[in-house]
Scaffold this motif. Structure first.
Motif, PDB file in Angstrom:
ATOM      1  N   ASN A 216     -33.647  79.328  49.707  1.00 61.56           N
ATOM      2  CA  ASN A 216     -32.674  78.106  49.975  1.00 61.56           C
ATOM      3  C   ASN A 216     -33.128  76.758  50.106  1.00 61.56           C
ATOM      4  N   ILE A 217     -33.570  76.426  48.711  1.00 64.37           N
ATOM      5  CA  ILE A 217     -33.959  74.896  48.658  1.00 64.37           C
ATOM      6  C   ILE A 217     -32.872  73.976  48.568  1.00 64.37           C
ATOM      7  N   CYS A 218     -33.180  72.655  49.354  1.00 68.41           N
ATOM      8  CA  CYS A 218     -32.102  71.800  48.904  1.00 68.41           C
ATOM      9  C   CYS A 218     -32.914  70.597  48.793  1.00 68.41           C
ATOM     10  N   LYS A 219     -32.447  69.747  47.694  1.00 65.52           N
ATOM     11  CA  LYS A 219     -33.154  68.564  47.352  1.00 65.52           C
ATOM     12  C   LYS A 219     -31.964  67.578  47.190  1.00 65.52           C
ATOM     13  N   SER A 220     -31.951  66.212  47.637  1.00 65.11           N
ATOM     14  CA  SER A 220     -31.040  65.310  47.207  1.00 65.11           C
ATOM     15  C   SER A 220     -31.753  63.962  46.997  1.00 65.11           C
ATOM     16  N   PHE A 221     -31.238  63.243  46.062  1.00 66.82           N
ATOM     17  CA  PHE A 221     -31.773  61.819  45.712  1.00 66.82           C
ATOM     18  C   PHE A 221     -30.715  60.975  45.996  1.00 66.82           C
TER      19      PHE A 221
ATOM     20  N   MET B  22     -26.805  65.528  45.698  1.00 66.21           N
ATOM     21  CA  MET B  22     -27.563  66.568  45.915  1.00 66.21           C
ATOM     22  C   MET B  22     -28.117  67.390  44.477  1.00 66.21           C
ATOM     23  N   VAL B  23     -29.197  67.278  44.090  1.00 65.66           N
ATOM     24  CA  VAL B  23     -29.858  67.853  42.895  1.00 65.66           C
ATOM     25  C   VAL B  23     -30.061  69.334  42.875  1.00 65.66           C
ATOM     26  N   ILE B  24     -30.619  69.800  43.967  1.00 65.82           N
ATOM     27  CA  ILE B  24     -30.736  71.078  44.274  1.00 65.82           C
ATOM     28  C   ILE B  24     -29.914  71.753  45.332  1.00 65.82           C
ATOM     29  N   LYS B  25     -29.294  72.773  45.295  1.00 67.63           N
ATOM     30  CA  LYS B  25     -28.324  73.022  46.191  1.00 67.63           C
ATOM     31  C   LYS B  25     -28.546  74.700  46.607  1.00 67.63           C
ATOM     32  N   ASP B  26     -29.285  74.689  47.656  1.00 63.58           N
ATOM     33  CA  ASP B  26     -29.538  76.046  48.204  1.00 63.58           C
ATOM     34  C   ASP B  26     -29.787  77.280  47.082  1.00 63.58           C
TER      35      ASP B  26
ATOM     36  N   LYS C 234     -28.852  71.741  31.540  1.00 63.29           N
ATOM     37  CA  LYS C 234     -28.504  70.452  30.907  1.00 63.29           C
ATOM     38  C   LYS C 234     -29.128  69.366  31.662  1.00 63.29           C
ATOM     39  N   SER C 235     -29.262  68.206  31.148  1.00 61.00           N
ATOM     40  CA  SER C 235     -29.898  66.921  31.860  1.00 61.00           C
ATOM     41  C   SER C 235     -29.391  66.592  33.140  1.00 61.00           C
ATOM     42  N   GLY C 236     -30.377  66.594  34.267  1.00 60.67           N
ATOM     43  CA  GLY C 236     -29.738  66.365  35.553  1.00 60.67           C
ATOM     44  C   GLY C 236     -29.409  67.392  36.188  1.00 60.67           C
ATOM     45  N   SER C 237     -29.613  68.838  35.570  1.00 56.74           N
ATOM     46  CA  SER C 237     -29.377  70.145  36.427  1.00 56.74           C
ATOM     47  C   SER C 237     -30.454  70.329  37.460  1.00 56.74           C
ATOM     48  N   GLY C 238     -31.533  69.547  37.486  1.00 53.72           N
ATOM     49  CA  GLY C 238     -32.689  69.830  38.705  1.00 53.72           C
ATOM     50  C   GLY C 238     -33.808  70.711  38.149  1.00 53.72           C
ATOM     51  N   LYS C 239     -33.892  71.015  36.763  1.00 55.58           N
ATOM     52  CA  LYS C 239     -34.935  71.842  36.499  1.00 55.58           C
ATOM     53  C   LYS C 239     -36.412  71.003  36.664  1.00 55.58           C
TER      54      LYS C 239
ATOM     55  N   GLY D 198     -27.687  72.038  40.105  1.00 57.95           N
ATOM     56  CA  GLY D 198     -28.851  72.364  41.022  1.00 57.95           C
ATOM     57  C   GLY D 198     -28.673  73.767  41.658  1.00 57.95           C
ATOM     58  N   MET D 199     -27.894  74.648  40.741  1.00 53.28           N
ATOM     59  CA  MET D 199     -27.774  76.285  41.228  1.00 53.28           C
ATOM     60  C   MET D 199     -28.140  76.766  40.026  1.00 53.28           C
ATOM     61  N   ILE D 200     -28.757  78.227  40.525  1.00 55.07           N
ATOM     62  CA  ILE D 200     -28.961  79.063  39.209  1.00 55.07           C
ATOM     63  C   ILE D 200     -27.512  79.514  38.365  1.00 55.07           C
TER      64      ILE D 200
END
Lengths: 385, 218
Positions: free
Chosen positions: B6-11, B15-19, B35-40, B210-212
């Motif tokens: 359940n990782i969340c990360k925002s800048f 929100m770059v990574i969503k749950d 893609k670029s900006g997908s949070g990888k 930000g999601m799989i």
């Protein structure tokens, strides 16, 4: 760690050479000033030692109050020749000890502080003295105590009257007590008040003092401050004289050391500049170390060690250079400041002082670097690269 | 085992990574694409403790690395993780040997010479040991990076677009190297936008917003 330090020295050698050049200007000047400063301090000690050897260091307690422990010095009777007229006639000078009116009070004061007592005992001022056989009833005469030796040799006992006289006057004293001491010579003990009365009678002012033999100035100072703490009054004539020298040289010591410190403080700007340069020029390298698992404190330590090496090497080299020209430099400096310093020598404290102060400045510079390191954002730096 | 729960990360409110939840256990070579900006890259940085989630837990071998102290982070990065970046992050004034030896200097290893020679041999760079890295080609520099990443024998290799600056020949060499490492028991997590590179791994996790988006075993 040392490998990283050596690598970093190689990589930043340009900056280090530049700062070495600056340090080569700063450190020798600061070394010269601090050397003269430490020589001033040494000179003070030399003067004190000289005074101590010649005159013995003495506390003059002329203005001392009633709580005074100064019963311990041989009274300087050279100016007046006294004849003591005992039962068995004799005509000679007697060592005269002057002390407080109430011996018990005196002892009580001494016993107040074991440390003082020990100091005095160490100086053989108390050793061997014990007071006994007091008779406080006789108060028609000025009273004295005599030592056991005097009592036995001349058959004097408590309540006997002793006449002392010189060519013009005489005075009767009554033996109030007998004390024992280590002295083999006849001696007597009078209180300050009695001594004042006696010498006033003969028209002589007395010098009352505690003599502390073979004491350094510092030790004597320490003892005197202990006495002060106990509320025991004293004043000092020799101290005043030595104080003059001390203040004179101490003033130069302080001024020169401050000058040395001020010159060295230029390096503080240098160390802060170094810290900024490292942050700027070695940003990616530092970030690489962080990413590869080096803690910030260890990174700061690398630069601290580098600067410490720089300081120690520069200081040692500077000391060598100064050593070559030292004679000329010392003459020049003592000439400028009109200092009478004999045996002007290069004090080892100087280099320690310099390295210590410089290390402190390095610490401040590196502390600044460490604080800045904490603000590094590894990801931002990665992107920037 | 790498486990993200359940990782969340925002800048800046974005929100770059969503749950996001992900477990990497059996597969030794996992590619994260998107893609670029997908949070990888953010995901990779969080596994490497270069960044931390706003919420959620990241655990490696059942240890929550999100709660690490500074000292533990340093230890973890040095011992457990090997980083390979797109921009090589080498010290240009050092030669190959010293660049590769840095993690060993940090960890205080003793037999540095032997270990560095071993890994340089592994990446085919043992002939360049005394050469300044600034004199090397991009592909060679990246191989030095891989050598540095594995010199402390870490369990996990995090490679963020390692072929981004390389031509196809050098890219193939690097990917093959990473594959060899995975075959030798290292857990390699590769972030790439090149599907050809990704297909050489055992598992492809595709991120989007930000999601799989997909999780494919090959």
């Amino acid at each position: 760690m040392m490998k990283l330090v050596l690598n970093e020295i190689k990589v930043t050698k340009g900056i280090l050479i530049l700062f070495t050049c600056i340090l080569v200007l700063i450190i020798p000047i600061s070394l010269v000033f601090s050397t003269v400063a430490f020589n001033c301090l040494q000179a003070t000690d030399d003067i004190v030692k000289e005074e101590t050897l010649q005159n013995e260091l003495a506390f003059d307690i002329s203005n001392a109050g009633s709580k005074t422990i100064a019963f311990l010095d041989t009274l300087d009777c050279e100016s007046v020749s006294y004849t003591f007229d005992f039962k068995k006639k004799f005509d000679r000078e007697v060592s005269c000890f002057v002390g407080d009116t109430a011996i018990n009070d005196v002892l009580a004061i001494v016993n107040l502080n074991d440390k003082i007592s020990k100091e005095l005992k160490d100086e053989r001022l108390l050793k061997g003295y014990s007071f006994f056989n007091f008779d406080n009833s006789a108060d028609d005469y000025i009273s004295v105590w005599i030592n056991k030796k005097t009592s036995i040799k001349y058959g004097i006992d408590i309540a006997d009257v002793i006449n002392i006289k010189n060519d013009e006057k005489n005075l009767s004293l009554q033996v109030k007590g007998i004390y024992s001491d280590v002295s083999g010579i006849p001696s007597m003990f009078v209180s300050f008040d009695s001594a004042n009365s006696i010498f006033k009678h003969f028209g002589v002012s007395i010098k009352k003092s505690v003599t502390i033999t073979e004491k350094t100035y510092t030790d004597a100072r320490r003892l005197s401050s202990e006495l002060k703490k106990q509320g025991i009054n004293y004043s000092s004539t020799v101290f005043e004289m030595v104080d003059d020298y001390f203040q004179y040289y101490y003033m130069f010591f302080s001024v020169l050391l401050t000058l040395s410190f001020m010159i060295m403080s230029i390096s503080l700007i240098m160390f802060f500049t170094y810290s900024r340069l490292i942050q700027f020029k070695r940003k990616y390298y530092i970030n690489m170390l962080l990413v590869l698992g080096m803690s910030r404190i260890r990174i700061a330590v690398i630069y601290f060690i580098i600067l410490e090496i720089l300081i120690i090497v520069t200081s040692i080299v500077s000391t060598g250079v100064i050593g070559i020209f030292y004679g000329y430099i010392s003459e020049m400096v003592s000439g400028i400041f009109e200092l009478e310093i004999y045996n002007f020598s290069f004090a080892y404290e100087t280099i320690i002082y310099t390295i210590f102060v410089m290390s402190f400045f390095v610490f401040l510079g590196i502390l600044n670097l460490y604080i800045k390191l904490k603000k590094i954002n590894e990801i931002e730096t990665l992107r920037g690269n | 085992m790498i486990e993200l729960k359940n990782i969340c990360k925002s800048f800046d409110d974005a929100m770059v990574i969503k749950d996001l939840s992900l477990v990497i256990e059996k597969e030794n070579f996992v590619s994260i694409v998107g893609k670029s900006g997908s949070g990888k890259t953010t995901l990779l940085n969080m596994i490497g403790t270069l960044d931390f989630p706003d919420s959620g837990i990241i655990s490696v071998d059942n240890i929550n690395i999100s709660k690490f102290s500074q000292r533990e982070i340093a230890e973890y990065r040095n011992r457990k993780i090997g980083f390979v970046f797109q921009s090589f992050f080498l010290e240009p004034s050092f030669d190959v040997f010293h660049n590769v030896a840095v993690p060993l200097y940090i960890s205080g290893e003793k037999d540095i010479q032997k270990r560095v020679e071993e890994v340089l041999k592994l990446v085919g760079m043992n002939d360049y040991i005394k050469k300044k890295v600034s004199k090397l080609s991009g592909g060679e520099q990246q191989r030095v990076c891989i050598a540095r990443a594995i010199v402390n024998n870490p369990e996990i290799i995090l490679a963020d677009e390692p072929c981004g600056n390389l031509d196809s020949t050098n890219s193939a060499i690097i990917i093959d190297l990473l594959k060899t490492l995975a075959e030798n028991g290292k857990k390699v997590v590769l972030v790439t936008h090149d599907m050809d590179d990704a297909r050489k791994s055992e598992r492809i996790v595709t991120l989007g917003d930000g999601m799989i988006m997909s999780d494919e075993l090959l």
